[in-house]
Design an enzyme around this catalytic site. Structure first.
Site, PDB file in Angstrom:
ATOM      1  N   LYS A  23       0.836  -1.211   0.000  1.00  9.20           N
ATOM      2  CA  LYS A  23       0.000   0.000   0.000  1.00  9.20           C
ATOM      3  C   LYS A  23       0.866   1.255   0.000  1.00  9.20           C
ATOM      4  O   LYS A  23       0.626   2.187  -0.760  1.00  9.20           O
ATOM      5  CB  LYS A  23      -0.904   0.008   1.243  1.00  9.20           C
ATOM      6  CG  LYS A  23      -1.524   1.373   1.553  1.00  9.20           C
ATOM      7  CD  LYS A  23      -2.364   1.370   2.812  1.00  9.20           C
ATOM      8  CE  LYS A  23      -1.597   1.578   4.089  1.00  9.20           C
ATOM      9  NZ  LYS A  23      -1.342   2.988   4.470  1.00  9.20           N
ATOM     10  N   ASN A  24       1.876   1.272   0.872  1.00  8.37           N
ATOM     11  CA  ASN A  24       2.659   2.499   1.021  1.00  8.37           C
ATOM     12  C   ASN A  24       3.621   2.742  -0.130  1.00  8.37           C
ATOM     13  O   ASN A  24       4.273   3.786  -0.191  1.00  8.37           O
ATOM     14  CB  ASN A  24       3.367   2.511   2.380  1.00  8.37           C
ATOM     15  CG  ASN A  24       2.368   2.684   3.520  1.00  8.37           C
ATOM     16  OD1 ASN A  24       1.203   3.002   3.284  1.00  8.37           O
ATOM     17  ND2 ASN A  24       2.817   2.461   4.743  1.00  8.37           N
ATOM     18  N   ARG A  93      -4.059   9.895   4.453  1.00 11.38           N
ATOM     19  CA  ARG A  93      -2.853  10.700   4.612  1.00 11.38           C
ATOM     20  C   ARG A  93      -2.114  10.880   3.267  1.00 11.38           C
ATOM     21  O   ARG A  93      -1.554  11.934   2.982  1.00 11.38           O
ATOM     22  CB  ARG A  93      -1.947   9.992   5.631  1.00 11.38           C
ATOM     23  CG  ARG A  93      -0.573  10.574   5.798  1.00 11.38           C
ATOM     24  CD  ARG A  93      -0.557  11.723   6.767  1.00 11.38           C
ATOM     25  NE  ARG A  93       0.787  12.247   6.954  1.00 11.38           N
ATOM     26  CZ  ARG A  93       1.057  13.379   7.567  1.00 11.38           C
ATOM     27  NH1 ARG A  93       0.087  14.109   8.057  1.00 11.38           N
ATOM     28  NH2 ARG A  93       2.287  13.791   7.705  1.00 11.38           N
ATOM     29  N   CYS A 117      -4.857   7.775   9.554  1.00 11.47           N
ATOM     30  CA  CYS A 117      -5.003   7.189  10.885  1.00 11.47           C
ATOM     31  C   CYS A 117      -4.659   8.216  11.949  1.00 11.47           C
ATOM     32  O   CYS A 117      -3.730   9.008  11.778  1.00 11.47           O
ATOM     33  CB  CYS A 117      -4.059   5.995  11.047  1.00 11.47           C
ATOM     34  SG  CYS A 117      -4.619   4.511  10.234  1.00 11.47           S
ATOM     35  N   ARG A 122      -0.191  14.747  13.087  1.00 10.06           N
ATOM     36  CA  ARG A 122       0.592  14.386  11.898  1.00 10.06           C
ATOM     37  C   ARG A 122       0.696  15.612  10.997  1.00 10.06           C
ATOM     38  O   ARG A 122       0.027  15.725   9.976  1.00 10.06           O
ATOM     39  CB  ARG A 122      -0.052  13.198  11.163  1.00 10.06           C
ATOM     40  CG  ARG A 122      -0.033  11.939  11.987  1.00 10.06           C
ATOM     41  CD  ARG A 122      -0.659  10.772  11.268  1.00 10.06           C
ATOM     42  NE  ARG A 122       0.214  10.169  10.274  1.00 10.06           N
ATOM     43  CZ  ARG A 122      -0.137   9.142   9.516  1.00 10.06           C
ATOM     44  NH1 ARG A 122      -1.332   8.619   9.612  1.00 10.06           N
ATOM     45  NH2 ARG A 122       0.715   8.640   8.643  1.00 10.06           N
ATOM     46  N   ILE A 124       2.220  18.637   8.411  1.00  8.73           N
ATOM     47  CA  ILE A 124       2.869  18.565   7.094  1.00  8.73           C
ATOM     48  C   ILE A 124       3.879  19.701   6.938  1.00  8.73           C
ATOM     49  O   ILE A 124       4.221  20.097   5.831  1.00  8.73           O
ATOM     50  CB  ILE A 124       1.833  18.577   5.928  1.00  8.73           C
ATOM     51  CG1 ILE A 124       0.888  19.778   6.041  1.00  8.73           C
ATOM     52  CG2 ILE A 124       1.045  17.285   5.882  1.00  8.73           C
ATOM     53  CD1 ILE A 124       0.082  20.024   4.767  1.00  8.73           C
ATOM     54  N   ASP A 309       5.135   0.516  11.964  1.00  5.39           N
ATOM     55  CA  ASP A 309       3.915  -0.124  11.461  1.00  5.39           C
ATOM     56  C   ASP A 309       3.783  -1.571  11.925  1.00  5.39           C
ATOM     57  O   ASP A 309       2.703  -2.158  11.818  1.00  5.39           O
ATOM     58  CB  ASP A 309       3.885  -0.074   9.922  1.00  5.39           C
ATOM     59  CG  ASP A 309       3.651   1.333   9.413  1.00  5.39           C
ATOM     60  OD1 ASP A 309       3.165   2.176  10.171  1.00  5.39           O
ATOM     61  OD2 ASP A 309       3.976   1.583   8.230  1.00  5.39           O
ATOM     62  N   ARG A 401      -8.344  -0.656   4.886  1.00  5.36           N
ATOM     63  CA  ARG A 401      -7.510   0.341   4.222  1.00  5.36           C
ATOM     64  C   ARG A 401      -6.151  -0.242   3.850  1.00  5.36           C
ATOM     65  O   ARG A 401      -5.454   0.305   2.992  1.00  5.36           O
ATOM     66  CB  ARG A 401      -7.319   1.568   5.120  1.00  5.36           C
ATOM     67  CG  ARG A 401      -8.626   2.331   5.322  1.00  5.36           C
ATOM     68  CD  ARG A 401      -8.402   3.632   6.055  1.00  5.36           C
ATOM     69  NE  ARG A 401      -7.172   4.236   5.616  1.00  5.36           N
ATOM     70  CZ  ARG A 401      -6.317   4.874   6.385  1.00  5.36           C
ATOM     71  NH1 ARG A 401      -6.575   5.014   7.663  1.00  5.36           N
ATOM     72  NH2 ARG A 401      -5.218   5.381   5.898  1.00  5.36           N
TER      73      ARG A 401
HETATM   74  N1  EPU Z   1       6.134  14.647  10.806  1.00  2.81           N
HETATM   75  C1  EPU Z   1       6.134  15.983  11.137  1.00  2.81           C
HETATM   76  N2  EPU Z   1       6.037  16.906  10.133  1.00  2.81           N
HETATM   77  C2  EPU Z   1       5.919  16.548   8.820  1.00  2.81           C
HETATM   78  C3  EPU Z   1       5.927  15.180   8.485  1.00  2.81           C
HETATM   79  C4  EPU Z   1       6.029  14.245   9.510  1.00  2.81           C
HETATM   80  O1  EPU Z   1       6.229  16.346  12.304  1.00  2.81           O
HETATM   81  O2  EPU Z   1       5.840  17.448   7.965  1.00  2.81           O
HETATM   82  C5  EPU Z   1       6.253  13.648  11.891  1.00  2.81           C
HETATM   83  C6  EPU Z   1       4.991  12.767  11.981  1.00  2.81           C
HETATM   84  O3  EPU Z   1       3.978  13.409  12.703  1.00  2.81           O
HETATM   85  C7  EPU Z   1       5.518  11.541  12.640  1.00  2.81           C
HETATM   86  C8  EPU Z   1       6.947  11.430  12.077  1.00  2.81           C
HETATM   87  O4  EPU Z   1       7.275  12.730  11.595  1.00  2.81           O
HETATM   88  O5  EPU Z   1       5.566  11.698  14.015  1.00  2.81           O
HETATM   89  C9  EPU Z   1       7.101  10.408  10.962  1.00  2.81           C
HETATM   90  O6  EPU Z   1       6.215  10.655   9.924  1.00  2.81           O
HETATM   91  P1  EPU Z   1       6.489  10.297   8.401  1.00  2.81           P
HETATM   92  O7  EPU Z   1       6.313  11.538   7.605  1.00  2.81           O
HETATM   93  O8  EPU Z   1       7.756   9.531   8.277  1.00  2.81           O
HETATM   94  O9  EPU Z   1       5.271   9.315   8.121  1.00  2.81           O
HETATM   95  P2  EPU Z   1       4.195   9.381   6.956  1.00  2.81           P
HETATM   96  O10 EPU Z   1       4.849   9.662   5.673  1.00  2.81           O
HETATM   97  O11 EPU Z   1       3.053  10.225   7.385  1.00  2.81           O
HETATM   98  C10 EPU Z   1       4.453   6.852   6.364  1.00  2.81           C
HETATM   99  C11 EPU Z   1       3.518   5.681   6.244  1.00  2.81           C
HETATM  100  C12 EPU Z   1       3.041   5.287   7.618  1.00  2.81           C
HETATM  101  C13 EPU Z   1       4.244   4.922   8.456  1.00  2.81           C
HETATM  102  C14 EPU Z   1       5.250   6.094   8.494  1.00  2.81           C
HETATM  103  C15 EPU Z   1       6.524   5.783   9.220  1.00  2.81           C
HETATM  104  C16 EPU Z   1       2.483   5.967   4.093  1.00  2.81           C
HETATM  105  C17 EPU Z   1       1.266   6.254   3.320  1.00  2.81           C
HETATM  106  N3  EPU Z   1       2.388   6.042   5.408  1.00  2.81           N
HETATM  107  O12 EPU Z   1       3.691   7.888   6.973  1.00  2.81           O
HETATM  108  O13 EPU Z   1       2.202   4.158   7.448  1.00  2.81           O
HETATM  109  O14 EPU Z   1       3.839   4.606   9.764  1.00  2.81           O
HETATM  110  O15 EPU Z   1       5.568   6.480   7.137  1.00  2.81           O
HETATM  111  O16 EPU Z   1       7.171   4.688   8.640  1.00  2.81           O
HETATM  112  O17 EPU Z   1       3.520   5.651   3.519  1.00  2.81           O
HETATM  113  C18 EPU Z   1       0.382   2.725   7.883  1.00  2.81           C
HETATM  114  O18 EPU Z   1       0.632   2.174   6.790  1.00  2.81           O
HETATM  115  O19 EPU Z   1      -0.413   2.243   8.733  1.00  2.81           O
HETATM  116  C19 EPU Z   1       1.066   3.974   8.201  1.00  2.81           C
HETATM  117  C20 EPU Z   1       0.630   4.800   9.150  1.00  2.81           C
END
Ligand code: EPU
Length: 420
Positions: A23-24, A93, A117, A122, A124, A309, A401
């Site tokens: 998925k990711n 997300r 989730c 979270r 950006i 995850d 999902r």
């Molecule tokens: N963060 C910030 N600011 C940002 C971006 C991230 O503070 O601008 C923080 C987040 O709040 C979090 C940390 O940095 O505390 C890590 O977030 P990251 O950006 O690495 O995660 P993501 O891109 O939102 C992806 C996966 C997640 C997985 C994480 C970590 C996808 C679609 N989602 O999320 O997957 O947990 O990387 O490996 O690729 C899932 O599949 O269930 C899932 C949540």
């Protein structure tokens, strides 16, 4: 009527499973297909609600996408819109990945804060400040985020991320492949799904090096073309089914895996006494007589650390291990929401901030529980398979999902799971 999963547990599981596509990986790659002026054929794409959301977003941007089994074909040649409505942004997300892709292709976009989730805040902020460095002007008004590029095209830049965020790294890559000049991302995330995204973009003609390491270099091109690409297997779904066998007892041959990418998880699971034999594209695993606790703390970290995850599904298994295991969740602030339901099923878990102490119990018992997020929901399914009696899991839209036909996977292993 909301659907439920009914699991009758306590039975040894055994069988073969073919692992679904990731998925990711699929979600950012579908966003990336917007950058290619031609047809992209994506094989091994999982059929999931989030993937359908991505396909709806593509449709609203003027792209065509169609599914045939696990192949999705995206044709972006007629893309003509750079606005994503708020309700589509809220569905997941990964809708945020379209920001970088739209900036690359349309040189502008209007979005809003993405859903996904609830794992704590979270934000950006890293995504936005990175694209600002590339010459993008970002204004936030009334919940909408409007991005414009006064110079007409994103500019290559040197970007150092404050944390190796997966999503921010992917967004920079998406924005940079059609940018003017060279972009360097320092402290980039190294997750295998980033390599998969870059592999896809290279197949479309992009110039990217260093993915899988902390420094990625992207040299902007004028155009990208369509391609045929196979999405990598889902290492987290793989970790879920291995945890399931560890919890319920039994053996499994998991096919179409990415064993090397699963190593950070496998090396921890091995400490529970399970015998695991990873080959290149398959894994054989047999559970031990009784699961042992993991003696050193399991700390979630960016790849190649232990994946956040997989924290919930391993916790479900360790709740029936011999001894006490300790988790430390370092990626998300609020990723222990599954523990209340596990406790209701008889687990002995104490949460203190980012630490969870799991004292293994002899048996879990069935209960009525609710999934509150995707991986936490999968953890309840793992616990239910190990538990005596019947567990009713509600809130399963979260599980859907990320898991393609989870009840069929259970049945294939001889388990008893029904969707009602
Ligand atoms: N963060 C910030 N600011 C940002 C971006 C991230 O503070 O601008 C923080 C987040 O709040 C979090 C940390 O940095 O505390 C890590 O977030 P990251 O950006 O690495 O995660 P993501 O891109 O939102 C992806 C996966 C997640 C997985 C994480 C970590 C996808 C679609 N989602 O999320 O997957 O947990 O990387 O490996 O690729 C899932 O599949 O269930 C899932 C949540």
């Amino acid at each position: 009527m909301m659907q439920k999963l009914i699991v009758t547990g306590g039975k040894r599981l055994e069988g073969e499973l073919v692992l679904q596509g990731s998925k990711n990986s699929a979600l950012p790659i579908m966003a990336a297909a917007l950058l290619a002026e031609g047809e992209c054929v994506l094989k091994n794409c999982p059929r999931l609600t989030d993937v359908y959301s991505a396909s709806r977003i593509l449709g609203c941007l003027g792209c065509k996408s169609s599914f045939s089994d696990n192949t999705v074909t995206v044709d972006s040649s007629a893309a003509d819109c750079a606005v994503i409505p708020e309700e589509l942004m809220r569905e997941m997300r990964s809708s945020i990945m379209f920001m970088g892709a739209m900036l690359g292709r349309m040189k502008e976009c209007t979005i809003s804060v993405p859903g996904g989730c609830e794992l704590g805040p979270r934000p950006i902020d890293m995504h936005l400040s990175a694209v600002r460095k590339m010459g993008v002007e970002v204004s936030e008004t009334g919940g909408r985020i409007v991005c414009r590029i006064p110079s007409g095209r994103p500019k290559g830049a040197k970007i150092t991320l404050p944390f190796p965020s997966v999503g921010a790294t992917e967004n920079v890559v998406l924005c940079a492949v059609l940018a003017d000049g060279e972009t360097v991302v320092n402290n980039a995330a190294r997750e295998p799904e980033i390599c998969d995204l870059c592999g896809f973009l290279r197949a479309c003609g992009a110039d990217i090096t260093g993915d899988g390491e902390s420094r990625i270099v992207i040299r902007g091109k004028e155009h990208l073309h369509g391609c045929e690409y196979t999405i990598m297997p889902d290492r987290i779904v793989g970790a879920t089914y291995l945890s399931l066998i560890a919890a319920a007892g039994g053996e499994i041959i998991l096919k179409n895996t990415c064993s090397a990418e699963m190593e950070p998880f496998i090396s921890v699971l091995e400490q529970t006494g399970c015998s695991i034999y990873p080959a290149k594209d398959r894994i054989y695993m047999r559970s031990g007589a009784r699961l042992r606790a993991v003696s050193s703390p399991i700390r979630t970290m960016p790849h190649p650390g232990f994946p956040t995850d997989a924290q919930a599904v391993l916790m479900a298994a360790l709740s029936v291990a011999d001894g006490t295991s300790v988790f430390e969740e370092n990626i998300f602030d609020c990723r222990y929401r599954h523990t209340d339901a596990l406790i209701k099923m008889g687990a002995d878990i104490q949460v203190m901030g980012r630490i969870a102490v799991v004292k293994g119990v002899n048996r879990l018992h069935g209960a009525d529980v609710r999934a509150t997020d995707l991986r936490g929901g999968a953890a309840l399914a793992v616990a239910a398979a190990a538990a005596d009696g019947v567990t009713e899991i509600s809130g399963i839209s979260h599980i859907d999902r990320g898991y393609e036909k989870i009840e069929e996977a259970f049945r294939q292993l001889g388990g008893n799971m029904k969707r009602v």
